[in-house]
Design a protein around this motif. Structure first.
Motif, PDB file in Angstrom:
ATOM      1  N   VAL A 164       0.809  -1.213   0.000  1.00 54.86           N
ATOM      2  CA  VAL A 164       0.000   0.000   0.000  1.00 54.86           C
ATOM      3  C   VAL A 164       0.843   1.265   0.000  1.00 54.86           C
ATOM      4  CG1 VAL A 164      -2.071  -0.964   1.022  1.00 54.86           C
ATOM      5  CG2 VAL A 164      -0.268  -0.159   2.503  1.00 54.86           C
ATOM      6  N   LYS A 165       2.140   1.130   0.276  1.00 55.62           N
ATOM      7  CA  LYS A 165       2.972   2.325   0.362  1.00 55.62           C
ATOM      8  C   LYS A 165       4.408   1.918   0.106  1.00 55.62           C
ATOM      9  CE  LYS A 165       4.331   5.718   3.868  1.00 55.62           C
ATOM     10  NZ  LYS A 165       5.424   5.152   4.666  1.00 55.62           N
ATOM     11  N   THR A 166       5.155   2.803  -0.505  1.00 56.34           N
ATOM     12  CA  THR A 166       6.515   2.495  -0.875  1.00 56.34           C
ATOM     13  C   THR A 166       7.449   3.563  -0.315  1.00 56.34           C
ATOM     14  OG1 THR A 166       5.570   1.799  -2.966  1.00 56.34           O
ATOM     15  CG2 THR A 166       7.947   1.908  -2.841  1.00 56.34           C
ATOM     16  N   ASP A 167       8.513   3.151   0.334  1.00 55.12           N
ATOM     17  CA  ASP A 167       9.557   4.099   0.708  1.00 55.12           C
ATOM     18  C   ASP A 167      10.791   3.775  -0.096  1.00 55.12           C
ATOM     19  OD1 ASP A 167       8.242   5.611   2.661  1.00 55.12           O
ATOM     20  OD2 ASP A 167       8.542   4.027   4.143  1.00 55.12           O
ATOM     21  N   LEU A 168      11.479   4.827  -0.518  1.00 56.07           N
ATOM     22  CA  LEU A 168      12.682   4.654  -1.309  1.00 56.07           C
ATOM     23  C   LEU A 168      13.848   5.054  -0.421  1.00 56.07           C
ATOM     24  CD1 LEU A 168      14.033   4.254  -4.041  1.00 56.07           C
ATOM     25  CD2 LEU A 168      13.320   6.546  -4.667  1.00 56.07           C
ATOM     26  N   LYS A 169      14.783   4.129  -0.233  1.00 57.19           N
ATOM     27  CA  LYS A 169      15.832   4.416   0.756  1.00 57.19           C
ATOM     28  C   LYS A 169      17.174   4.782   0.144  1.00 57.19           C
ATOM     29  CE  LYS A 169      13.984   2.363   4.824  1.00 57.19           C
ATOM     30  NZ  LYS A 169      14.376   1.936   6.170  1.00 57.19           N
ATOM     31  N   SER A 170      17.429   4.390  -1.100  1.00 59.83           N
ATOM     32  CA  SER A 170      18.756   4.627  -1.685  1.00 59.83           C
ATOM     33  C   SER A 170      18.867   6.055  -2.209  1.00 59.83           C
ATOM     34  CB  SER A 170      19.009   3.641  -2.822  1.00 59.83           C
ATOM     35  OG  SER A 170      18.929   2.330  -2.347  1.00 59.83           O
ATOM     36  N   LEU A 171      18.745   7.016  -1.317  1.00 60.85           N
ATOM     37  CA  LEU A 171      18.748   8.416  -1.741  1.00 60.85           C
ATOM     38  C   LEU A 171      19.776   9.212  -0.956  1.00 60.85           C
ATOM     39  CD1 LEU A 171      14.945   9.285  -1.858  1.00 60.85           C
ATOM     40  CD2 LEU A 171      16.439   8.804  -3.795  1.00 60.85           C
ATOM     41  N   VAL A 172      20.376  10.203  -1.621  1.00 57.35           N
ATOM     42  CA  VAL A 172      21.245  11.143  -0.936  1.00 57.35           C
ATOM     43  C   VAL A 172      20.652  12.538  -1.113  1.00 57.35           C
ATOM     44  CG1 VAL A 172      23.557  12.105  -0.767  1.00 57.35           C
ATOM     45  CG2 VAL A 172      23.255   9.700  -1.376  1.00 57.35           C
TER      46      VAL A 172
END
Lengths: 456, 303
Positions: A164-172
């Motif tokens: 139901v929800k997506t978090d994107l972690k590979s971010l700077v």
């Protein structure tokens, strides 16, 4: 004389008690009355035939309880509820992880709960608390989500959960104009990133803001770094083996990933920690120093936008605006570390399954995104969904770049610590990792200790 | 000279007390100050730097705490808390006063053993009983006789889970052992002459209890009342277990915990929320204060 006054005091006390118990009955009777209130409906009778879901009530609980988040979920659910003349209530629970256990053992689970950890969903699926999706709901989930995401709700070949929800972690996170002023370029390979770090130190700038303090969960930021590095250095296949414990935790490839992170953080001048040390700096406190220029970069998930100071602009090209770049890959396979939530049902009532089916649709994601953006007064919503077929115009430019990174990713892996057994993923991985960050133990010692704590 | 030294020494305890008062109030002061500072100020510097902080003070946090309504609005949550707190305070006092009188002044067989059994319930931590209690509220208690294969319903399925009734019922039950113990200790110290005189005048147990014992024990009842009130007002665990899944029955503490938000992104609201939470207990304490300090036997027995 005082006797009389005391008696009066008591009669007042009793009177108040009577009123109070009347109140108590009122409020407890309220929720029983709710469905019958809703059933007759004040709205004008619709021309359509009454839905077979009419008059039903579905309760949903989940860990998201922010004003804007919880309201947005409720608004998105109400759209479906109103269309079917039913009632859906969402309750955000600050202590969800403990409470869902209590509710199941006590015998009154909600109809649907939203799980932040696939590991927990799998545990409940195996002990029979959570029921498999109906055929219709499973088909809708498969149609609306790519297999990269549906697999997290799949337990032993059966689909239980709906993403139901997506978090994107590979971010700077960084500030483009500060990069431009110093002549820095956004790195596209991991070596470039390390070279940029050295360049910044040589120029007298501090490259990274790092803080891993998060109350009981102190250390999770470190585990995210290690997971991102594991995906890049060892690859997705080894990552899966690591998560499922087919290779031991103290495998040399895991230790290498931990060592890479620790070496980077321990490099003289590489890290700004506003709390004095990395382990004493709250993870929420890295937005302010980034904007203030105390550091140039901060690696953190897509939801981090909420932690920048009020009035920060995002990716609109204005002065001081904050933007993100993809945490570069090593082998060129663009792996993405993600996380997210999955909805699953505790009973197979038609109403429960119908709501789960609705959860999987792009319509739900769009409705929630619109409501949540409104709740944030037009700022970044913090919500992201990888559901197929969404109208991306409901997302803001920065959020659209998140979606683009998700779309370009060849490999998506879920946050490993959320998949591992809780003793490790929400236990020793955090605590031993924090000790290693503090320099009390080496990466090897930390990995050995975590391996020893893996439940057999 | 000696006088001055004596005066100095005599003032020492006062100064020590002031020092303790200052130290103990310091965290509260910090919360008060931080509650008035904007989020970025709280996030970047300590509350003691407030005087030099150009961000200044704001009532914004209080406004958000009062107006936020994602789970339950403040007024509803406060009503729920009252609906839990008042029965959970009054009911144990009412039952315990009768029980304590019986244990102290009525001689019935098995009195000692029963009293010891009641008091030893104090040693049972309520946490271990939470889940069994919740099961009881959800589905009642049923006993299946092994050979006859017959099921007897001991407690019917009242469907109390998720209601404020379940919360105050639990509070009331767990308060009883201590309430009985405390009231018994107080009542057994009342002068026996008083009861003898009353009996000679023809009073029965109920008259003695109602006309003599209750008025005499107002201080201890009020003292226990405020403890129980504070404990139930501030309780999170029981309310969360029994009613946490029902948004219509959430109490203030749960609502405030929810305010902090995912990943603690709204932690800056907590200091302000804490002051909203303590407002009612403070009012109750100051309002009832004169009942606590009133003399124990004032005006009841002469000579």
């Amino acid at each position: 004389m005082s006797k009389h006054r005391m008696l009066r005091f008591f009669s007042v006390l009793f009177a108040v008690a009577l009123i109070a118990s009347a109140c108590g009955n009122d409020s407890s009777g309220g929720d029983d009355a709710a469905p019958s209130d809703a059933a007759p409906g004040d709205e004008a009778p619709s021309d359509e035939a009454p839905s077979e879901l009419a008059g039903t009530t579905v309760t949903v609980t989940g860990p998201e309880r922010d004003e804007s988040e919880a309201n947005a979920i409720q608004i998105a659910l109400d759209i479906f509820a109103d269309a079917n003349d039913m009632t859906i209530t969402y309750t955000g629970d600050a202590d969800w992880e403990a409470n869902i256990n209590t509710q199941i053992e006590g015998g009154n689970p909600p109809d649907i709960s939203i799980f932040p950890q696939p590991g927990k969903l799998a545990d409940f699926a195996r002990d029979g608390s959570v029921v498999p999706l109906s055929d219709a709901a499973a088909a809708a989930t498969a149609a609306n989500w790519t297999e990269a995401w549906t697999v997290f709700g799949n337990v032993d070949g059966v689909q239980y959960g709906v993403p139901v929800k997506t978090d994107l972690k590979s971010l700077v996170w960084y500030q483009p104009d500060r990069f431009a002023a110093n002549g820095y370029e956004v790195p596209t390979t991991f070596d470039d990133l390390l070279a940029l770090t050295d360049q910044m130190i040589a120029d007298g700038n501090t490259p990274w803001c790092v803080g891993i303090e998060s109350g009981q969960a102190t250390g999770w930021t470190f585990t995210d770094w290690v997971e991102d590095l594991m995906l890049r250095t060892a690859g997705a296949e080894v990552y899966d083996q690591w998560v499922s414990h087919e290779i031991p935790f103290n495998d040399s490839r895991v230790v290498d990933a931990m060592t890479t992170v620790l070496d980077l953080w321990n490099t003289e001048g590489a890290v700004f920690a506003s709390g004095g040390s990395i382990a004493a700096t709250a993870f929420q406190d890295n937005g302010e120093p980034l904007v203030a220029g105390d550091c140039m970069m901060h690696r953190q998930a897509s939801f981090y936008a909420a932690f920048f100071p009020d009035g920060t602009a995002f990716a609109d090209g204005s002065e001081g605006a904050v933007d993100v770049f993809y945490f570069p890959s090593i082998k060129g396979d663009s792996p993405v570390l993600g996380a997210g939530t999955l909805a699953a049902g505790f009973n197979d009532n038609p109403a429960t399954m119908a709501v789960l089916e609705y959860f999987s649709t792009p319509e739900y994601a769009e409705a929630r995104q619109v409501a949540q953006t409104e709740g944030k007064d037009g700022g970044l919503s913090g919500f992201l969904s990888a559901a197929i077929g969404q109208d991306t115009s409901v997302y803001q430019p920065l959020e659209q770049s998140f979606l683009e990174i998700l779309a370009n990713a060849e490999v998506v892996r879920f946050d490993a610590s959320d998949l591992m057994p809780a003793d490790v993923g929400a236990g020793t991985f955090w605590t031993e990792g924090t000790s290693a960050v503090n320099g009390d133990i080496t990466a090897q010692e930390a990995a050995d200790a975590i391996e020893a704590s893996w439940p057999s | 000279m000696v006088n001055a030294a004596y005066r100095f020494l005599r003032s020492l305890p006062t100064w020590a007390l002031w020092a303790i008062v200052f130290l103990w109030s310091l965290p509260t002061l910090g919360i008060l100050v931080n509650g008035l500072r904007p989020r970025d100020g709280q996030r970047s510097t300590g509350w003691w730097t407030v005087l030099g902080d150009e961000r200044g003070l704001t009532l914004e946090n209080y406004r958000t705490v009062v107006e936020a309504s994602s789970t339950t609005n403040l007024f509803d949550a406060m009503l729920n808390t009252f609906a839990v707190t008042i029965p959970a305070t009054v009911i144990p006092i009412a039952i315990a006063a009768f029980a304590a009188y019986a244990f102290a002044w009525i001689d019935f067989p098995g009195r000692k053993g029963l009293f010891i059994a009641t008091v030893s319930l104090l040693a049972i931590p309520l946490q271990v009983a939470l889940i069994p209690l919740l099961q009881l509220y959800v589905s009642g208690a049923h006993l299946t006789l092994p050979i006859l294969n017959k099921t007897i319903t001991l407690i019917p399925d009242l469907d109390l889970a998720g209601t404020t009734t379940a919360v105050w019922l639990t509070h009331a039950g767990f308060a009883l052992p201590f309430a009985i113990f405390l009231l018994h200790n107080y009542l057994s110290q009342l002068p026996g002459d008083l009861f003898e005189a009353a009996r000679i005048d023809g009073a029965d147990h109920f008259t003695i209890f109602w006309r003599l014992v209750l008025p005499l024990s107002v201080p201890v009842l009020a003292a226990f009342g405020i403890f129980q009130f504070l404990w139930t007002w501030n309780d999170f665990l029981i309310a969360n277990t029994m009613a946490g899944s029902n948004p219509d029955a959430l109490v203030m503490t749960i609502r405030i915990a929810n305010l902090a938000g995912d990943f603690g992104r709204n932690e800056h609201l907590l200091p302000a929320a804490a002051f909203v939470q303590v407002a009612v207990p403070l009012a109750v304490f100051f309002g009832l204060q004169r009942h606590f300090v009133r003399g124990l036997l004032a005006g009841s027995v002469k000579g």
